[in-house]
Each structure stands twice: as structure tokens, then as C-alpha cells.
Motif scaffolding. Structure first.
Motif, mmCIF file in Angstrom:
data_model
loop_
_atom_site.group_PDB
_atom_site.id
_atom_site.type_symbol
_atom_site.label_atom_id
_atom_site.label_comp_id
_atom_site.label_asym_id
_atom_site.label_seq_id
_atom_site.Cartn_x
_atom_site.Cartn_y
_atom_site.Cartn_z
ATOM 1 N N GLU A 215 0.827 -1.207 0.000
ATOM 2 C CA GLU A 215 0.000 0.000 0.000
ATOM 3 C C GLU A 215 0.863 1.260 0.000
ATOM 4 N N VAL A 216 2.006 1.199 0.689
ATOM 5 C CA VAL A 216 2.871 2.377 0.777
ATOM 6 C C VAL A 216 3.734 2.531 -0.468
ATOM 7 N N LEU A 217 4.343 1.435 -0.932
ATOM 8 C CA LEU A 217 5.277 1.505 -2.067
ATOM 9 C C LEU A 217 4.608 1.299 -3.419
ATOM 10 N N ALA A 218 3.332 0.873 -3.390
ATOM 11 C CA ALA A 218 2.579 0.631 -4.632
ATOM 12 C C ALA A 218 3.236 -0.436 -5.490
ATOM 13 N N LYS A 219 3.926 -1.382 -4.852
ATOM 14 C CA LYS A 219 4.550 -2.501 -5.562
ATOM 15 C C LYS A 219 4.458 -3.749 -4.690
ATOM 16 N N GLU A 220 4.393 -4.910 -5.325
ATOM 17 C CA GLU A 220 4.296 -6.177 -4.591
ATOM 18 C C GLU A 220 5.653 -6.847 -4.481
ATOM 19 N N ASN A 221 5.815 -7.648 -3.411
ATOM 20 C CA ASN A 221 6.972 -8.529 -3.232
ATOM 21 C C ASN A 221 8.317 -7.804 -3.271
ATOM 22 N N VAL A 222 8.340 -6.564 -2.784
ATOM 23 C CA VAL A 222 9.591 -5.816 -2.740
ATOM 24 C C VAL A 222 10.478 -6.303 -1.592
ATOM 25 N N PHE A 223 9.857 -6.833 -0.520
ATOM 26 C CA PHE A 223 10.620 -7.280 0.645
ATOM 27 C C PHE A 223 9.944 -8.512 1.219
#
Length: 294
Positions: free
Chosen positions: A181-189
Motif C-alpha cells: 500500500e505504501v510503495l505501490a509494488k508487490e513482493n519488494v521485501f
């Protein structure tokens, strides 16, 4: 880890090994057991100077306080609990006495308080004697939403003792949703900790102006948790996050999204989380942070 912490803090400063349910369901492909939990070790620097650990009541907790009496103006609404001690493993002869009910019936049991305290509470209308649906007398004491401080007599909202089993705190799946929700990307971490878990620990572990130190900050969940808690409570908690300049794997989603170091993920999250929390809440707290590279 427990052995290392005992060496650093001393085994006499060990407080608790909390069990946190991190998953709910799934794990059906496990060979033997599906692992649903993780452990959180709690140590004090000096247990003798720590005092009591207490945390605020949740909105759900407060819903149980729904009755009013003559003490309402000062102590707020109340709920009732059984006055029976129910501790056969720890007999206390001074807690065993007769209580006379309004119709003259005498009830004898081992009670929570000594008789002098009970009689004082009865006189102050802080004890309830009632018949249940079977016509049997029940003795209950009233727990008020507000409590009188024993030292200065000030009225404070009731708190509760932290539990060692966390089954109703946010789980790992929430941590993934929050980061997306914050970074607007999935599976970043992988496996970012949910802010709800960290805020739960902070609620009894940190005072309103204390500093949270996170030596393995990863995606920066601790920073977002601090912002959220400050925004909701009007507090001034601060954070120090430490992260090695570890490279993101070139095949990872983080690297493909432009993050070369794990620390860059955390910094971007702090910036975006602060902006989002301010937009959502309008809270005028300090959303800034400084970066030191060693």
C-alpha cells in the motif's frame, strides 16, 4: 538468541517469551508441522527498576464497560467479574469468610480481597450481590473504566497487563499488504513485520517520548509504526533504525523496482508512509528523519 541476550542483559532480567501467531491457516504442504508462530523475547536492562508493564485498553475492550452507578461521574462505566478467587493451588485462609446477602443467605467462599477491603467496597457500592437465573446468589466486584492512582489520587483510564500469547494481533499477511500500500509494488521485501505487531509491543514497551531502536530495520516497519502511533496518540516517540547496506538480489522484485540496497527500500517507505499518514490523519507530528552512512 535467548542465551546471547542472557549474556548481555543477565538471565535475571528476562521477562517473557511471547508467542505470536504469524499465520492463520495454510501450510498444508508441510511435511510434519505447519509453523504458525514466532517468538518474541522480552528483556529489561534492569528489571528491578522497570515497574509494572501496562498497555491501553482497545476500543473493543472498552465496549465491555456498559453499566453505570453512583460512581459514574468520577470513575466512568463499569463491568463486573466474579469475586470468587478460584485458586485452589494457592490457599489463603484470610480470604475465606462469610458474606451475607440482602435476604439473609450466607455465602462462603475464598474471595479475591480480605474482608475489610470487601466491606469498604460494599459500602462504596463497588460490589454487586445478585441472584442468577437459578436463584443462586452471586458475588461480583465492579471494574470501572477509570481508576484512582494509589499515589496521588488522580483518576486515570484503566490499563491492562500484556499477555504472553498474541493471537489477535496483526499477522504477516498484513505486513505484506501494508508495504504494498505504501510503495505501490508487490513482493519488494520478504516477510515485512506488520505495523500492528510493532505498535502492540510499543504500547507497553515505550513511553510517550521514548526512542525505539531497531537494529534490523529491513523495510522500515518500525518507522511507520512510530508515525502511526504518534499520529493516533499525539505522542513524540522517536526511532533509530539500523540496516547494513545489503545488496538486493538482481533477480528480485526490489532490484527490478530500482532498489539496489535494502536500506533504500526502508528510506523510501519512511518518506511515503509519513506523507500518507499526514494525508490520512492530518496529525501535526514530526515526519522527518535523517540518514547517517558509516
Amino acid at each position: 538468541l535467548k542465551k546471547i541476550c542472557e549474556e548481555i542483559f543477565g538471565d535475571n532480567n528476562f521477562l517473557q517469551q511471547i508467542v505470536w501467531q504469524r499465520h492463520s491457516g495454510g501450510g498444508n504442504d508441510s511435511r510434519h508441522f505447519a509453523t504458525d508462530h514466532e517468538y518474541i523475547l522480552v528483556f529489561a536492562k534492569d528489571k528491578n527498576s522497570l515497574g509494572k508493564l501496562r498497555m491501553p485498553l482497545t476500543d473493543e475492550d472498552k465496549q465491555d464497560f456498559k453499566f453505570k452507578d453512583g460512581n459514574f461521574e468520577k470513575l466512568g462505566p463499569y463491568k463486573t467479574k466474579s469475586f470468587s478467587r478460584m485458586r485452589p493451588d494457592d490457599p489463603r485462609p484470610t480470604l475465606n469468610y462469610d458474606i451475607q446477602t440482602p435476604d439473609g443467605t450466607v455465602v462462603r467462599d475464598t474471595w479475591k480481597w480480605e474482608e475489610t477491603r470487601f466491606l469498604r467496597a460494599l459500602d462504596e457500592d463497588k460490589v454487586l450481590l445478585r441472584k442468577d437465573r437459578n436463584g443462586k446468589w452471586q458475588v461480583e466486584y465492579k471494574m470501572y473504566l477509570n481508576a484512582l492512582d494509589d499515589n496521588d489520587g488522580e483518576v486515570e483510564e484503566k490499563t491492562k497487563v500484556p499477555r504472553s500469547l498474541l493471537i489477535d494481533v496483526e499477522r504477516n499477511s498484513e505486513g505484506k499488504k501494508q508495504l504494498k500500500e505504501v510503495l505501490a509494488k508487490e513482493n519488494v521485501f520478504n516477510n515485512p513485520k506488520p505495523t500492528g505487531l510493532i505498535k502492540h509491543l510499543m504500547s507497553f514497551g515505550l513511553g510517550a517520548n521514548d526512542i525505539l531502536l531497531d537494529f534490523f530495520s529491513g523495510s522500515g516497519s518500525s518507522a511507520q509504526s512510530t508515525f502511526e502511533l504518534n499520529a493516533s496518540q499525539g505522542t513524540s516517540r522517536k526511532f533509530i533504525l539500523v540496516q547494513l547496506p545489503e545488496n538486493c538480489d538482481e533477480s528480485s522484485e526490489a532490484f527490478k523496482s530500482g532498489y539496489q540496497l535494502i536500506s533504500e527500500i526502508g528510506k523510501e517507505r519512511i518518506r511515503r508512509a509519513g506523507k500518507k499518514i499526514k494525508e490520512d490523519t492530518g496529525a501535526e507530528i514530526d515526519y522527518g528523519f535523517r540518514v547517517y552512512r558509516l
